[in-house]
Write a protein that holds these residues in place. Structure first.
Motif, mmCIF file in Angstrom:
data_model
loop_
_atom_site.group_PDB
_atom_site.id
_atom_site.type_symbol
_atom_site.label_atom_id
_atom_site.label_comp_id
_atom_site.label_asym_id
_atom_site.label_seq_id
_atom_site.Cartn_x
_atom_site.Cartn_y
_atom_site.Cartn_z
ATOM 1 N N ASP A 1 1.187 -1.258 0.244
ATOM 2 C CA ASP A 1 -0.199 -0.122 -0.104
ATOM 3 C C ASP A 1 1.154 1.353 0.038
ATOM 4 O O ASP A 1 1.855 1.594 1.110
ATOM 5 C CB ASP A 1 -1.135 -0.192 1.183
ATOM 6 C CG ASP A 1 -1.652 0.934 0.863
ATOM 7 O OD1 ASP A 1 -1.990 1.506 0.343
ATOM 8 O OD2 ASP A 1 -2.284 1.858 2.742
ATOM 9 N N TRP B 1 1.081 5.387 0.194
ATOM 10 C CA TRP B 1 -0.238 6.311 0.715
ATOM 11 C C TRP B 1 1.177 7.467 1.104
ATOM 12 O O TRP B 1 2.125 7.324 1.068
ATOM 13 C CB TRP B 1 -0.662 5.743 1.729
ATOM 14 C CG TRP B 1 0.142 5.552 3.037
ATOM 15 C CD1 TRP B 1 1.212 4.833 3.512
ATOM 16 C CD2 TRP B 1 -0.155 5.652 4.638
ATOM 17 N NE1 TRP B 1 1.520 4.799 4.759
ATOM 18 C CE2 TRP B 1 0.556 5.878 5.534
ATOM 19 C CE3 TRP B 1 -0.687 7.083 5.075
ATOM 20 C CZ2 TRP B 1 0.890 5.956 6.950
ATOM 21 C CZ3 TRP B 1 -0.661 7.757 5.880
ATOM 22 C CH2 TRP B 1 0.050 6.820 7.194
ATOM 23 N N CYS C 1 -2.407 13.264 2.175
ATOM 24 C CA CYS C 1 -3.131 12.013 1.497
ATOM 25 C C CYS C 1 -4.675 11.779 1.913
ATOM 26 O O CYS C 1 -4.443 11.676 2.290
ATOM 27 C CB CYS C 1 -2.665 11.165 0.588
ATOM 28 S SG CYS C 1 -4.142 10.641 -0.065
ATOM 29 N N CYS D 1 -6.539 8.529 0.541
ATOM 30 C CA CYS D 1 -5.462 7.562 1.746
ATOM 31 C C CYS D 1 -6.408 7.356 3.139
ATOM 32 O O CYS D 1 -6.565 6.618 3.955
ATOM 33 C CB CYS D 1 -4.041 7.978 1.377
ATOM 34 S SG CYS D 1 -3.023 8.126 0.214
ATOM 35 N N ASN E 1 -8.112 4.789 5.338
ATOM 36 C CA ASN E 1 -7.322 3.915 6.691
ATOM 37 C C ASN E 1 -8.712 2.821 6.830
ATOM 38 O O ASN E 1 -7.864 1.644 7.434
ATOM 39 C CB ASN E 1 -6.715 4.665 7.636
ATOM 40 C CG ASN E 1 -5.122 4.821 6.739
ATOM 41 O OD1 ASN E 1 -4.808 4.298 5.636
ATOM 42 N ND2 ASN E 1 -4.297 5.927 6.763
ATOM 43 N N SER F 1 4.931 4.564 2.776
ATOM 44 C CA SER F 1 4.655 6.361 2.551
ATOM 45 C C SER F 1 5.898 7.323 2.124
ATOM 46 O O SER F 1 6.749 6.873 1.910
ATOM 47 C CB SER F 1 4.968 6.781 3.545
ATOM 48 O OG SER F 1 5.215 8.427 4.129
ATOM 49 N N VAL G 1 -1.696 8.634 -5.228
ATOM 50 C CA VAL G 1 -1.843 8.038 -4.246
ATOM 51 C C VAL G 1 -2.788 8.105 -3.702
ATOM 52 O O VAL G 1 -3.802 9.532 -3.710
ATOM 53 C CB VAL G 1 -0.883 7.970 -3.388
ATOM 54 C CG1 VAL G 1 0.626 7.173 -3.276
ATOM 55 C CG2 VAL G 1 -0.333 9.760 -2.526
ATOM 56 N N PRO G 2 -4.048 7.316 -2.610
ATOM 57 C CA PRO G 2 -3.551 5.968 -2.225
ATOM 58 C C PRO G 2 -3.084 4.957 -3.722
ATOM 59 O O PRO G 2 -3.937 4.746 -5.389
ATOM 60 C CB PRO G 2 -4.834 5.439 -1.472
ATOM 61 C CG PRO G 2 -5.588 6.038 -2.015
ATOM 62 C CD PRO G 2 -5.600 7.327 -2.044
ATOM 63 N N ASN H 1 -2.405 0.333 -4.724
ATOM 64 C CA ASN H 1 -2.256 -0.514 -3.951
ATOM 65 C C ASN H 1 -1.947 -1.811 -4.659
ATOM 66 O O ASN H 1 -2.386 -1.593 -5.545
ATOM 67 C CB ASN H 1 -2.557 -1.306 -2.305
ATOM 68 C CG ASN H 1 -4.413 -1.192 -2.731
ATOM 69 O OD1 ASN H 1 -4.707 -1.620 -3.801
ATOM 70 N ND2 ASN H 1 -5.092 -0.535 -1.932
#
Length: 377
Positions: A269, A271, A275, A278, A282, A303, A346-347, A349
């Motif tokens: 992930d 992030w 952000c 993001c 979470n 990150s 971002v995000p 993944n």
């Protein structure tokens, strides 16, 4: 071809700036700016650097060093509001900084400053004029146009749509000029930035051939390597491919490798603490982690905060109560793992299976739970 020749001559001459030990900005400012604070942001070796000074007796100075020319930002805080309140909407200047001397003369505003003595800046201005304007200047123009629409205007939505179309067309024409510039100027340091901006809007396929025709030294520059990695990632880091291994330092500085998770499902992930999307995602990611952790899921969070954001990164982990493994090299968008995977937003993944194969990309909200349930029984 005269214009092209001028650009090339300036850029080739500018190679000499690497022989100078650092940059020096000597500035003068009009009387109304006496006592105002100036901020300078730039990059060196992949890390963000910030400096500040105060205008005294109509003068100011900045000194520093860069590993290669890069896009810098200067902010003039003439009202004493502080950097955070002026860096996005205040009196700002975006320019290229290299290891050479600059003379600044601020009369009306920093945005309209006169800059002399810098061959690099002269070349940058020519490049900007050729492509149709500086990116941030156009963004400011667009925001000003949107803000000028009265809130109670009956046709407000129509005006917004017309403004959006106007600036979309402006950026499209600018992209066309950037492609032309890179084709005609394969030795220019601005060619890489031109192709990067085109790739941001149109993808990497359209720029790959032009990029490969650039001077090898440009391809091997920091930004050149980043763009090469994006081109590679767009073609090779896809569903069904093996996830490239990398190592990043965790919160305590211990190196963690992606391969450490082999034999388990891992959600890689990307992030950042700053952000908002993001941070909003979470809680959903944490719910999925709690549900699937007993069945073998791991989360490896990278990150893209930079070295100035280390404390914000650590605080975000604490505030959002994120119990999985975190790492960051604190290089911002130049994070080695982010560059390797071609991450530009971002995000983002990647779900990686126990063999190291990518099986899904960009899982969010309910789709995250659905796909995890399909793979992790």
């Amino acid at each position: 071809m005269k214009f092209i020749y001028i650009i090339l001559a300036s850029i080739l001459f500018n190679v000499s700036v690497f022989g100078q030990n650092g940059f020096v900005i000597q500035g003068k400012a009009a009387k109304q700016f006496e006592g105002s604070k100036l901020y300078l942001d730039y990059q060196r070796d992949g890390y963000s650097f910030s400096d500040s000074t105060v205008i005294k007796q109509g003068k100011f100075t900045f000194k520093g060093e860069v590993d290669e020319p890069n896009y810098a930002r200067m902010i003039l805080d003439s009202q004493g509001l502080g950097k955070l309140r002026t860096q996005n909407t205040g009196d700002r200047l975006y320019f290229y900084i290299g290891n050479e001397n600059y003379n600044f003369n601020i009369t009306e505003s920093l945005k309209k400053v006169a800059i002399t003595k810098s061959p690099l800046h002269e070349s940058f201005v020519q490049y900007i004029n050729f492509i149709g304007g500086d990116f941030m200047d156009i963004i400011d123009q667009g925001n000003a146009a949107f803000s000028a629409v009265p809130e109670d205007a009956v046709d407000k939505n129509e005006q917004y749509a017309a403004i959006k179309q106007k600036f979309d067309e402006k950026f499209d024409k600018r992209n066309d000029q950037q492609l032309l510039f890179a084709k005609q100027n394969p030795n220019s340091i601005f060619a890489v930035d031109a192709l990067t901006e085109v790739a941001n809007k149109r993808g990497t396929k359209i720029i790959e051939t032009i990029f490969l025709d650039l001077n090898k030294s440009l391809q091997n520059s920091s930004r050149g390597k980043e763009l090469a990695a994006r081109i590679y990632a767009d073609k090779n880091i896809v569903i069904g491919s093996m996830a490239p291994n990398f190592a990043q330092p965790d919160q305590q500085g211990k190196m963690v490798q992606l391969s450490d998770f082999k034999g388990k499902f891992v959600l890689l992930d990307f992030w950042a603490s700053w952000c908002s999307p993001c941070r909003a995602e979470n809680p959903n990611l944490k719910k999925a982690y709690i549900n699937f952790k007993p069945k073998g899921l791991e989360v490896f969070a990278i990150s893209i905060d930079d070295n100035n954001g280390r404390e914000a990164w650590l605080q975000a982990i604490k505030d959002d109560d994120l119990p999985w493994i975190h790492a960051a090299d604190l290089k911002g968008w130049r994070n080695d793992a982010a560059v390797l995977y071609g991450v530009r937003g971002v995000p983002q993944n990647y779900l990686i299976d126990p063999t190291g194969k990518i099986v899904a990309i960009n899982l969010k909200q309910e789709n995250l739970h659905k796909v995890l349930a399909e793979y992790i029984k």
